[in-house]
Design a protein around this motif. Sequence first.
Motif, PDB file in Angstrom:
ATOM      1  N   MET A 234       1.931  -8.339  58.993  1.00 45.25           N
ATOM      2  CA  MET A 234       2.958  -7.304  58.943  1.00 45.25           C
ATOM      3  C   MET A 234       2.373  -5.977  59.400  1.00 45.25           C
ATOM      4  N   ASP A 235       3.021  -5.328  60.367  1.00 41.61           N
ATOM      5  CA  ASP A 235       2.608  -4.007  60.799  1.00 41.61           C
ATOM      6  C   ASP A 235       2.965  -2.989  59.726  1.00 41.61           C
ATOM      7  N   LYS A 236       1.990  -2.185  59.358  1.00 42.65           N
ATOM      8  CA  LYS A 236       2.229  -1.166  58.344  1.00 42.65           C
ATOM      9  C   LYS A 236       2.484   0.180  59.010  1.00 42.65           C
ATOM     10  N   ARG A 237       3.322   0.973  58.387  1.00 40.05           N
ATOM     11  CA  ARG A 237       3.579   2.315  58.874  1.00 40.05           C
ATOM     12  C   ARG A 237       2.516   3.242  58.295  1.00 40.05           C
ATOM     13  N   LEU A 238       1.814   3.964  59.174  1.00 44.50           N
ATOM     14  CA  LEU A 238       0.795   4.900  58.735  1.00 44.50           C
ATOM     15  C   LEU A 238       1.469   6.182  58.242  1.00 44.50           C
ATOM     16  N   LEU A 239       1.109   6.615  57.042  1.00 40.67           N
ATOM     17  CA  LEU A 239       1.706   7.806  56.449  1.00 40.67           C
ATOM     18  C   LEU A 239       0.647   8.844  56.134  1.00 40.67           C
ATOM     19  N   MET A 240       0.991  10.107  56.359  1.00 41.58           N
ATOM     20  CA  MET A 240       0.315  11.234  55.733  1.00 41.58           C
ATOM     21  C   MET A 240       1.346  11.939  54.885  1.00 41.58           C
ATOM     22  N   ILE A 241       1.024  12.195  53.631  1.00 39.47           N
ATOM     23  CA  ILE A 241       1.997  12.771  52.704  1.00 39.47           C
ATOM     24  C   ILE A 241       1.513  14.144  52.260  1.00 39.47           C
ATOM     25  N   ASP A 242       2.365  15.132  52.508  1.00 41.07           N
ATOM     26  CA  ASP A 242       2.105  16.507  52.091  1.00 41.07           C
ATOM     27  C   ASP A 242       2.936  16.754  50.833  1.00 41.07           C
ATOM     28  N   THR A 243       2.302  17.168  49.743  1.00 45.28           N
ATOM     29  CA  THR A 243       2.972  17.091  48.446  1.00 45.28           C
ATOM     30  C   THR A 243       2.536  18.209  47.511  1.00 45.28           C
ATOM     31  N   ASP A 244       3.393  18.468  46.511  1.00 44.31           N
ATOM     32  CA  ASP A 244       3.124  19.513  45.495  1.00 44.31           C
ATOM     33  C   ASP A 244       3.430  18.962  44.102  1.00 44.31           C
TER      34      ASP A 244
END
Length: 330
Positions: A1-11
């Motif tokens: 399964m191809d995974k979606r690469l995420l960068m998460i900007d969060t507070d």
Amino acid sequence: MDKRLLMIDTDPGVDDALALQFALGLPQFDVRALTTVFGNVAVELATTNALRLLHLAGRADIPVAQGAAHPLAGAFDGGAPFVHGDDGQGNTNHPPAPTQAVAQPAAELLAEVVGRHPGQVTLVALGPLTNLAHALRVRPSLVHEVAEVVVMGGNAFCAGNATPAAEANVLSDPDAADVVLGAGWPLTLFGLDVTQQVNLPGAVLDELARLTGPLSAYVGQGVPFYRRFCERVRQIDGIYVHDATPLAYLLAPELFRFVHHPVRVDTPPGIGRGKTWPAPGGPAQLQRPALRPWHGRPAVKIAVGVQGHAVRPQSSALGLAWPGWASPAP
């Protein structure tokens, strides 16, 4: 399964914690880094909370970079302890993780990760957009290198929640939001128009509170404070899950309804500060002199509806479907 690469900007933020629990527990996502920003809490506390969440999830391998401590113009307003607690996590007051943030500033790490995987990384912005605005200055080519930007923020066609005019994330840094919404990268905006159609009712929260595991137990302890705020002030059963809504979209975009408009953000001081204003009509109308502030602005994909109870994400971390995740769209 191809995974979606995420960068998460969060507070983080109780609803940020729910969103991170969701993202870290789903096999469809590969979270490459977290960046932190002021917003619900001061950036130092946001970083402490992000590190703790990753530690409890058994994902201390994911780097955390600390970002902006204040908006592009002005000072940090102190956050929202009345919504998320003094610690931003429902006054759970857990000890910090044994890990530390990387030395690299958030904007630089964001630009580096996207540049290392051109066309593959989705940026998920769950707080004020200051880090993204800084990253555009560090690496202007980001607009062509990112796969997609999904933003929780704004209120295109409805009232605000921080003021009658503005949603909280955008109000925290309207200048950065105006930069990010006008940058020309593929951006989808999840504002109050749709996130206030998405909630977890009390019965589901009671079920979540019974889950075991370090991260689930921790998030479950933080939710009641936020739930009391939502039920008392917003007059709903349960909670809004603003920050998890963009992640649900990444799993099932066909369940959402969108419109496309250029968007400006009201930046001057005054009662309208932080309002996200979509320009009405099509290209011909945009040539009107009265709409000059929108001239040359790219169209933004704005979420305005969701197919009710069809949005039921599955998570091995949560161990259950979330029935009642969404209420029917109007």
